[in-house]
Design a protein around this motif. Structure first.
Motif, PDB file in Angstrom:
ATOM      1  N   ARG A 193       0.851  -1.193   0.000  1.00  8.74           N
ATOM      2  CA  ARG A 193       0.000   0.000   0.000  1.00  8.74           C
ATOM      3  C   ARG A 193       0.890   1.248   0.000  1.00  8.74           C
ATOM      4  NH1 ARG A 193      -5.207  -1.315   3.939  1.00  8.74           N
ATOM      5  NH2 ARG A 193      -6.134  -2.885   2.542  1.00  8.74           N
ATOM      6  N   LEU A 194       0.698   2.071  -1.015  1.00  5.04           N
ATOM      7  CA  LEU A 194       1.512   3.267  -1.170  1.00  5.04           C
ATOM      8  C   LEU A 194       0.747   4.479  -0.626  1.00  5.04           C
ATOM      9  CD1 LEU A 194       4.249   4.230  -2.437  1.00  5.04           C
ATOM     10  CD2 LEU A 194       2.913   4.839  -4.474  1.00  5.04           C
ATOM     11  N   HIS A 217       3.004   0.976 -12.651  1.00 15.40           N
ATOM     12  CA  HIS A 217       1.749   1.255 -11.957  1.00 15.40           C
ATOM     13  C   HIS A 217       1.835   0.723 -10.532  1.00 15.40           C
ATOM     14  CE1 HIS A 217       0.007   2.422 -15.786  1.00 15.40           C
ATOM     15  NE2 HIS A 217       0.490   1.297 -16.306  1.00 15.40           N
ATOM     16  N   LEU A 218       1.646   1.611  -9.567  1.00 16.25           N
ATOM     17  CA  LEU A 218       1.724   1.223  -8.160  1.00 16.25           C
ATOM     18  C   LEU A 218       0.360   1.349  -7.500  1.00 16.25           C
ATOM     19  CD1 LEU A 218       5.089   2.977  -7.200  1.00 16.25           C
ATOM     20  CD2 LEU A 218       4.732   0.634  -7.996  1.00 16.25           C
ATOM     21  N   ASN A 219       0.230   0.773  -6.322  1.00 19.55           N
ATOM     22  CA  ASN A 219      -1.033   0.734  -5.598  1.00 19.55           C
ATOM     23  C   ASN A 219      -1.144   1.945  -4.666  1.00 19.55           C
ATOM     24  OD1 ASN A 219      -3.402  -0.016  -4.337  1.00 19.55           O
ATOM     25  ND2 ASN A 219      -2.428  -1.533  -3.004  1.00 19.55           N
ATOM     26  N   SER A 220      -1.545   3.101  -5.228  1.00 22.27           N
ATOM     27  CA  SER A 220      -1.706   4.313  -4.420  1.00 22.27           C
ATOM     28  C   SER A 220      -2.965   4.174  -3.579  1.00 22.27           C
ATOM     29  CB  SER A 220      -1.807   5.541  -5.328  1.00 22.27           C
ATOM     30  OG  SER A 220      -0.630   5.690  -6.076  1.00 22.27           O
ATOM     31  N   SER A 236       3.293   4.675  11.308  1.00 15.73           N
ATOM     32  CA  SER A 236       2.233   3.894  11.956  1.00 15.73           C
ATOM     33  C   SER A 236       2.092   2.501  11.360  1.00 15.73           C
ATOM     34  CB  SER A 236       0.890   4.632  11.816  1.00 15.73           C
ATOM     35  OG  SER A 236       0.945   5.879  12.463  1.00 15.73           O
ATOM     36  N   GLY A 237       2.830   2.225  10.272  1.00 15.05           N
ATOM     37  CA  GLY A 237       2.794   0.904   9.670  1.00 15.05           C
ATOM     38  C   GLY A 237       1.684   0.697   8.652  1.00 15.05           C
ATOM     39  N   ILE A 242       6.874   7.116  -1.351  1.00 12.69           N
ATOM     40  CA  ILE A 242       7.996   7.536  -2.184  1.00 12.69           C
ATOM     41  C   ILE A 242       8.100   9.055  -2.042  1.00 12.69           C
ATOM     42  CG2 ILE A 242       8.912   7.678  -4.527  1.00 12.69           C
ATOM     43  CD1 ILE A 242       7.391   5.087  -5.155  1.00 12.69           C
ATOM     44  N   LEU A 243       9.191   9.494  -1.435  1.00  7.21           N
ATOM     45  CA  LEU A 243       9.330  10.893  -1.034  1.00  7.21           C
ATOM     46  C   LEU A 243      10.704  11.433  -1.403  1.00  7.21           C
ATOM     47  CD1 LEU A 243       8.086  10.490   2.652  1.00  7.21           C
ATOM     48  CD2 LEU A 243       6.716  11.240   0.720  1.00  7.21           C
TER      49      LEU A 243
END
Length: 300
Positions: A193-194, A217-220, A236-237, A242-243
């Motif tokens: 989970r992104l 393609h990522l899971n935003s 918080s887990g 991606i920053l």
């Protein structure tokens, strides 16, 4: 024909900030009718309506909202002009206003401000920690002397001086399964989970464009407004993010860590944004000179 009076400007700014004629009149030690006359005189001079009056609150009209930063700047310039030539020439007083990305403010400014304030202790520093688009607008409309921004926040009304490149990294908890991998692959991120920032963000636009060009393609899954919030959710887990590396805490953080990303390398260019239409005050130029000198030394 009315003349522009700075007391009228001061009255308008105070009403705009407080939202009521009653409180503004008390601050200015004026009666409400006298304050109303000052606002009306300013509106007649400009031939526009600056404020919408209701029984409970007073709001800026769209033109009033546009005029407010200009009025503040006019008042600041007027106040600076009466400090006296000697104080201005020797930079004993004044204000420098910087529109800076929140993530860049901690990275760029403290060490420079420390040196600057030791040399010119009478000059105040105002930091407007705003988004890339807001920062660009504040430089263009003159509310900020200059900005520290991303190169993607561009306009023909400003010029950009690059200072550093800030690569994007994967932010995750130290106990996340991916933290133990030596090399992260894009395929590793397909099932996690992104946590992303909103599509209004310059950072999000840069990331989406780079991944889209490569067909990645990522899971935003979660979307937030601020990078600091996304870091809180990572801690918080709830997922990974991606920053830009600049947003990450130091390597000794108890919970969070970062990992380099594979090709394509995604990075943003951070630098100095100056207006092509507004001239810089000598105090702002002093700060810029010191900032550029500092970063030349840092990059050697």
């Amino acid at each position: 024909m009315h003349r522009l009076e700075f007391l009228d400007l001061h009255a308008f700014i105070l009403v705009a900030e407080l939202g009521t004629f009653h409180e503004a009149a008390q601050r200015l030690h004026l009666s409400q009718p006298a304050l109303t006359r000052r606002i009306q005189k300013l509106e007649e001079l400009l031939e526009v309506e600056l404020l919408e009056r209701t029984t409970r609150r007073t709001r800026l009209t769209p033109i009033g909202a546009d005029f407010l930063p200009r009025a503040r700047r006019m008042l600041e310039e007027y106040e600076s002009s009466i400090l006296g030539i000697r104080e201005l020439v020797t930079h004993q007083k004044g204000t420098v206003t910087i529109a800076c990305l929140p993530t860049a403010a901690f990275y760029f400014l403290p060490s420079v401000i420390r040196v600057f304030s030791e040399a010119w202790p009478g000059i105040r520093i105002r930091i407007l920690d705003v988004s890339a688009n807001e920062g660009l607008e504040k430089v263009i409309n003159g509310e900020a002397d200059f900005g520290i921004n991303m190169i993607s926040a561009q306009s023909s009304e400003v010029r950009f001086t690059p200072l550093l490149r800030d690569p994007f990294v994967l932010a995750l908890r130290s106990d996340h399964p991916l933290a133990s991998k030596k090399q992260i692959e894009w395929s590793d991120l397909e099932d996690v989970r992104l946590i992303t920032v909103s599509r209004d963000s310059g950072n999000r636009t840069l990331l989406d464009n780079a991944l889209s060009a490569e067909g990645i393609h990522l899971n935003s899954f979660y979307e937030v407004q601020h990078l600091s919030t996304s870091l809180g959710l990572v801690e918080s887990g709830l997922g990974v993010a991606i920053l830009p590396r600049m947003t990450m805490p130091g390597p000794d953080h108890d919970t969070l860590c970062s990992r380099d990303l594979p090709e394509p390398r995604i990075q943003r260019s951070i630098g100095l944004v100056r207006s092509n239409t507004h001239s810089l005050s000598s105090t702002a130029q002093l700060f810029i000179d010191l900032l550029l000198e500092h970063w030349v030394k840092e990059s050697i």
